[in-house]
Design a protein around this motif. Structure first.
Motif, PDB file in Angstrom:
ATOM      1  N   GLN A  34       0.782  -1.259   0.016  1.00  0.00           N
ATOM      2  CA  GLN A  34      -0.208   0.190  -0.012  1.00  0.00           C
ATOM      3  C   GLN A  34       0.932   1.109  -0.155  1.00  0.00           C
ATOM      4  O   GLN A  34       0.797   2.178  -0.770  1.00  0.00           O
ATOM      5  CB  GLN A  34      -0.766  -0.093   1.351  1.00  0.00           C
ATOM      6  N   GLU A  37       2.121   1.751  -3.375  1.00  0.00           N
ATOM      7  CA  GLU A  37       0.895   2.205  -4.252  1.00  0.00           C
ATOM      8  C   GLU A  37       0.680   3.634  -4.102  1.00  0.00           C
ATOM      9  O   GLU A  37       0.614   4.449  -5.204  1.00  0.00           O
ATOM     10  CB  GLU A  37      -0.283   1.413  -4.262  1.00  0.00           C
ATOM     11  N   LEU A  50      -2.826   0.438  -8.357  1.00  0.00           N
ATOM     12  CA  LEU A  50      -2.787  -1.099  -7.733  1.00  0.00           C
ATOM     13  C   LEU A  50      -1.683  -1.782  -8.178  1.00  0.00           C
ATOM     14  O   LEU A  50      -1.315  -2.128  -9.115  1.00  0.00           O
ATOM     15  CB  LEU A  50      -4.093  -1.725  -8.692  1.00  0.00           C
ATOM     16  N   GLU A 200     -11.276   0.354  -8.776  1.00  0.00           N
ATOM     17  CA  GLU A 200     -11.828  -0.425  -7.530  1.00  0.00           C
ATOM     18  C   GLU A 200     -12.509  -1.566  -8.379  1.00  0.00           C
ATOM     19  O   GLU A 200     -12.485  -2.684  -7.545  1.00  0.00           O
ATOM     20  CB  GLU A 200     -12.995   0.405  -6.877  1.00  0.00           C
ATOM     21  N   ARG A 203     -10.034  -4.299  -8.177  1.00  0.00           N
ATOM     22  CA  ARG A 203      -9.217  -4.604  -7.232  1.00  0.00           C
ATOM     23  C   ARG A 203      -9.288  -6.081  -6.501  1.00  0.00           C
ATOM     24  O   ARG A 203      -8.161  -6.691  -6.329  1.00  0.00           O
ATOM     25  CB  ARG A 203      -9.539  -3.668  -5.927  1.00  0.00           C
ATOM     26  N   ARG A 206      -7.162  -8.887  -8.319  1.00  0.00           N
ATOM     27  CA  ARG A 206      -5.787  -9.147  -8.167  1.00  0.00           C
ATOM     28  C   ARG A 206      -5.388 -10.363  -7.032  1.00  0.00           C
ATOM     29  O   ARG A 206      -4.372 -10.647  -6.971  1.00  0.00           O
ATOM     30  CB  ARG A 206      -5.134  -8.075  -7.772  1.00  0.00           C
ATOM     31  N   ASP A 211     -12.985  -9.919  -1.853  1.00  0.00           N
ATOM     32  CA  ASP A 211     -12.836  -8.366  -1.841  1.00  0.00           C
ATOM     33  C   ASP A 211     -12.641  -8.130  -0.092  1.00  0.00           C
ATOM     34  O   ASP A 211     -13.285  -7.372   0.317  1.00  0.00           O
ATOM     35  CB  ASP A 211     -14.321  -7.794  -2.175  1.00  0.00           C
ATOM     36  N   ASP A 213     -10.058  -6.271   1.063  1.00  0.00           N
ATOM     37  CA  ASP A 213      -9.763  -4.966   1.088  1.00  0.00           C
ATOM     38  C   ASP A 213     -10.835  -3.887   1.065  1.00  0.00           C
ATOM     39  O   ASP A 213     -11.292  -3.169   1.902  1.00  0.00           O
ATOM     40  CB  ASP A 213      -8.906  -4.291  -0.164  1.00  0.00           C
ATOM     41  N   ASN A 246      -1.097 -10.177  -6.803  1.00  0.00           N
ATOM     42  CA  ASN A 246      -0.884  -9.073  -5.899  1.00  0.00           C
ATOM     43  C   ASN A 246       0.788  -9.003  -5.851  1.00  0.00           C
ATOM     44  O   ASN A 246       1.460 -10.000  -6.004  1.00  0.00           O
ATOM     45  CB  ASN A 246      -1.419  -9.216  -4.819  1.00  0.00           C
TER      46      ASN A 246
END
Ligand SMILES: *Cc1c(COP(=O)(O)O)cnc(C)c1O
Length: 381
Positions: A34, A37, A50, A200, A203, A206, A211, A213, A246
């Motif tokens: 993060q 990113e 991402l 999003e 997201r 990945r 989901d 996150d 990821n």
């Protein structure tokens, strides 16, 4: 080979970050991802990002985001790495190989217009070598036809072009942090978009369509449920088809160190390109691969167009200098043959392409050695 074609520039700051990741004993998908990113988004300015395990994954997810009807067509330039076309094929779409501009070797807008049909849903221009594709014309045409634009930014670290960085001209920008690229995390990639809703949307894909996150960060209602104990802390849902794409903390922490060094690495790349261009001068029988502008753009690839390309590669080889060819037109590969379409410019120019060593740790003496080897070969025996 004692002069490498590409070489990652890695030093103490990367090592320090890796050591800290070891000390935390956290090398998987975690907080450094993060952080990287956020840092990359700030580097581009106005982006949402991402982090992924490759540039190929970024291209794949960008195409997936739109949920195109299977069998629809996606335009890609004839001269690029296989990944650009695979992003279409792996999403059950059909690649259309578009010829390239004679000078820049990037997507030809004329051929794009010529090969357009109503079932073309997207185009993936590549900023070949790091030089901007003709984004105004590509975006204009694409918008007029309702096509999506996905930029393959594998060769650029986000150079500014006009009023925005490369990568933010289209719907998505896809960067590669593979070991040969301008910034490396070993392997890695970044999917960027100005439109955060669009990002999003993919997201969860990945990470296996989970989901988690999103669960905690983007839905107040779900967050409330998790906190109040209405759902247990271990709970997650798979909401869409996904991949294991990821980035991990080890890669991300290397990326954070690389990003700090990026301005200096970019400057060195530009110095080397300038030295090559001055050294080549007006030598007969060769010209720069593309119209390099090292004052404005950062290049991942430097090269020449020469008549006796394969002879030059052999001569460089004998002197311990590695070189390459980027790229044979896609339609010439056995697997891509079924989608081959006429690309006369690509077919003509690629036979003269040779890529020469370019990386931030290349010394002036090494550049001069390469220049000498090139000029020797061009003197008639
Ligand atoms: C390197 C590259 C990619 C793929 O990037 P990876 O990170 O290696 O998956 C895509 N397109 C082009 C033009 C590239 O050079």
């Amino acid at each position: 080979m004692d002069v490498r074609l590409f070489k990652p520039s890695l030093g103490e700051s990367e090592l320090k970050n890796v050591r800290e990741a070891f000390e935390r004993s956290w090398v998987g998908f975690g907080g450094q991802v993060q952080r990287f990113e956020e840092a990359w988004s700030a580097h581009l300015g106005g982006a949402n990002s991402l982090a992924l395990n490759s540039g190929t994954a970024a291209l794949q997810l960008a195409v997936q985001a739109f949920g195109f009807e299977p069998g629809s067509k996606v335009m890609v330039p004839a001269i690029t790495f296989a990944a650009t076309a695979m992003a279409a094929i792996n999403n059950r779409l059909v690649p259309v190989f578009v010829d390239v501009d004679e000078r820049t070797a990037s997507l030809s807008v004329q051929d794009m217009e010529r090969k357009y049909s109503p079932d073309v849903v997207a185009v993936i221009p590549v900023h070949y070598a790091g030089h901007p594709a003709d984004m105004e014309a590509i975006v204009d045409f694409a918008r007029s036809k309702g096509m999506k634009v996905i930029e393959d930014c594998a060769h650029t670290p986000g150079s500014r072009y006009g009023d925005k960085p490369l990568g933010l001209w289209g719907d998505f920008g896809c960067f590669s942090f593979e070991e040969k690229k301008c910034l490396t995390t070993g392997d890695g990639g970044m999917l960027c978009a100005t439109d955060s809703d669009l990002l999003e949307r993919v997201r969860p894909a990945r990470w296996l369509g989970i989901d988690k996150d999103v669960w905690h960060r983007f839905s107040k209602e779900r967050e409330r449920k998790a906190e109040s104990g209405e759902v247990p802390p271990w709970y997650y849902e798979v909401t869409m088809p996904g991949h294991k794409f990821n980035m991990n903390d080890l890669a991300a922490t290397i990326g954070l160190a690389q990003l700090e060094r990026l301005p200096a690495m970019n400057r060195r790349r530009s110095e080397i390109v300038k030295r090559y261009l001055e050294g080549i001068g007006n030598t007969n029988g060769m010209e720069p691969l593309i119209p390099f502008e090292p004052e404005r753009y950062t290049y991942q690839i430097f090269g020449l167009r020469v008549d006796r390309r394969d002879e030059l590669i052999a001569a460089l080889n004998r002197q311990g200098i590695s070189s390459g060819v980027h790229y044979m037109p896609l339609g010439r590969h056995p697997f891509f043959r079924e989608w081959a379409s006429p690309c006369p410019v690509a077919d003509r120019i690629w036979t003269s392409f040779v890529t020469l060593p370019l990386h931030p740790d290349l010394t002036d003496a090494e550049v001069d050695r390469v220049l000498e080897a090139v000029s020797l070969m061009l003197v008639p025996a």
